[in-house]
Design a protein around this motif. Structure first.
Motif, mmCIF file in Angstrom:
data_model
loop_
_atom_site.group_PDB
_atom_site.id
_atom_site.type_symbol
_atom_site.label_atom_id
_atom_site.label_comp_id
_atom_site.label_asym_id
_atom_site.label_seq_id
_atom_site.Cartn_x
_atom_site.Cartn_y
_atom_site.Cartn_z
ATOM 1 N N VAL A 133 2.013 -7.887 -0.818
ATOM 2 C CA VAL A 133 1.661 -6.621 -0.156
ATOM 3 C C VAL A 133 0.883 -5.684 -1.081
ATOM 4 C CG1 VAL A 133 2.644 -4.524 0.869
ATOM 5 C CG2 VAL A 133 3.463 -6.761 1.575
ATOM 6 N N PRO A 134 1.257 -5.494 -2.351
ATOM 7 C CA PRO A 134 0.499 -4.558 -3.189
ATOM 8 C C PRO A 134 -0.960 -4.958 -3.417
ATOM 9 C CG PRO A 134 2.605 -5.019 -4.193
ATOM 10 C CD PRO A 134 2.466 -5.942 -3.039
ATOM 11 N N PHE A 135 -1.261 -6.238 -3.296
ATOM 12 C CA PHE A 135 -2.622 -6.689 -3.563
ATOM 13 C C PHE A 135 -3.551 -6.541 -2.366
ATOM 14 C CE2 PHE A 135 0.067 -9.240 -6.447
ATOM 15 C CZ PHE A 135 -0.418 -8.722 -7.641
ATOM 16 N N PHE A 136 -3.001 -6.455 -1.166
ATOM 17 C CA PHE A 136 -3.826 -6.451 0.028
ATOM 18 C C PHE A 136 -3.648 -5.222 0.907
ATOM 19 C CE2 PHE A 136 -3.044 -10.968 -0.957
ATOM 20 C CZ PHE A 136 -4.351 -11.333 -1.247
ATOM 21 N N SER A 137 -2.868 -4.240 0.465
ATOM 22 C CA SER A 137 -2.590 -3.085 1.311
ATOM 23 C C SER A 137 -2.886 -1.785 0.575
ATOM 24 C CB SER A 137 -1.119 -3.089 1.741
ATOM 25 O OG SER A 137 -0.836 -4.230 2.486
ATOM 26 N N SER A 138 -2.813 -0.709 1.322
ATOM 27 C CA SER A 138 -3.045 0.608 0.736
ATOM 28 C C SER A 138 -1.793 1.066 -0.005
ATOM 29 C CB SER A 138 -3.395 1.609 1.834
ATOM 30 O OG SER A 138 -2.283 1.799 2.684
ATOM 31 N N SER A 139 -1.922 2.138 -0.762
ATOM 32 C CA SER A 139 -0.791 2.641 -1.533
ATOM 33 C C SER A 139 0.312 3.174 -0.624
ATOM 34 C CB SER A 139 -1.250 3.721 -2.510
ATOM 35 O OG SER A 139 -1.789 4.825 -1.811
#
Length: 101
Positions: free
Chosen positions: A4-10
């Motif tokens: 999730v952290p690599f493909f999504s917004s903060s």
């Protein structure tokens, strides 16, 4: 979940981490209440103590590994000293004792 952290917004990362913390908290409550029947109302106390200890260590510019170790030690110390008194309580007094924490 780990991607999730690599493909999504903060915002999505923040939202997912909050969901994971609440899921962990509900699992710990279920572990105690479902197996023993004791209503533990002090589940958030170790989480708060660990968070404060971690923030204290980071505010003094210590590394993350040292801050993690300090927060774990703070939780263990608190659990040891509070457990001496709380574990002796029975029935509704156990719930009141953990709520008082």
């Amino acid at each position: 979940m780990s991607a999730v952290p690599f493909f999504s917004s903060s915002y999505i990362v923040f939202l997912m981490s909050g969901i994971m913390v609440l899921a962990l908290s509900s699992l710990s409550f279920n572990l105690v209440y479902a197996n023993t029947g004791y209503m533990n109302l002090g589940n958030s106390v170790p989480f708060g103590i660990g968070a404060y200890a971690f923030a204290f260590a980071l505010s003094h510019n210590w590394t993350t590994a040292v801050a993690t170790t300090i927060s774990i030690l703070a939780i263990l110390l608190f659990a040891t000293f509070s457990g001496i008194f709380i574990v002796r309580l029975r029935n509704a007094y156990y719930a009141i004792g953990t709520l008082a924490l």
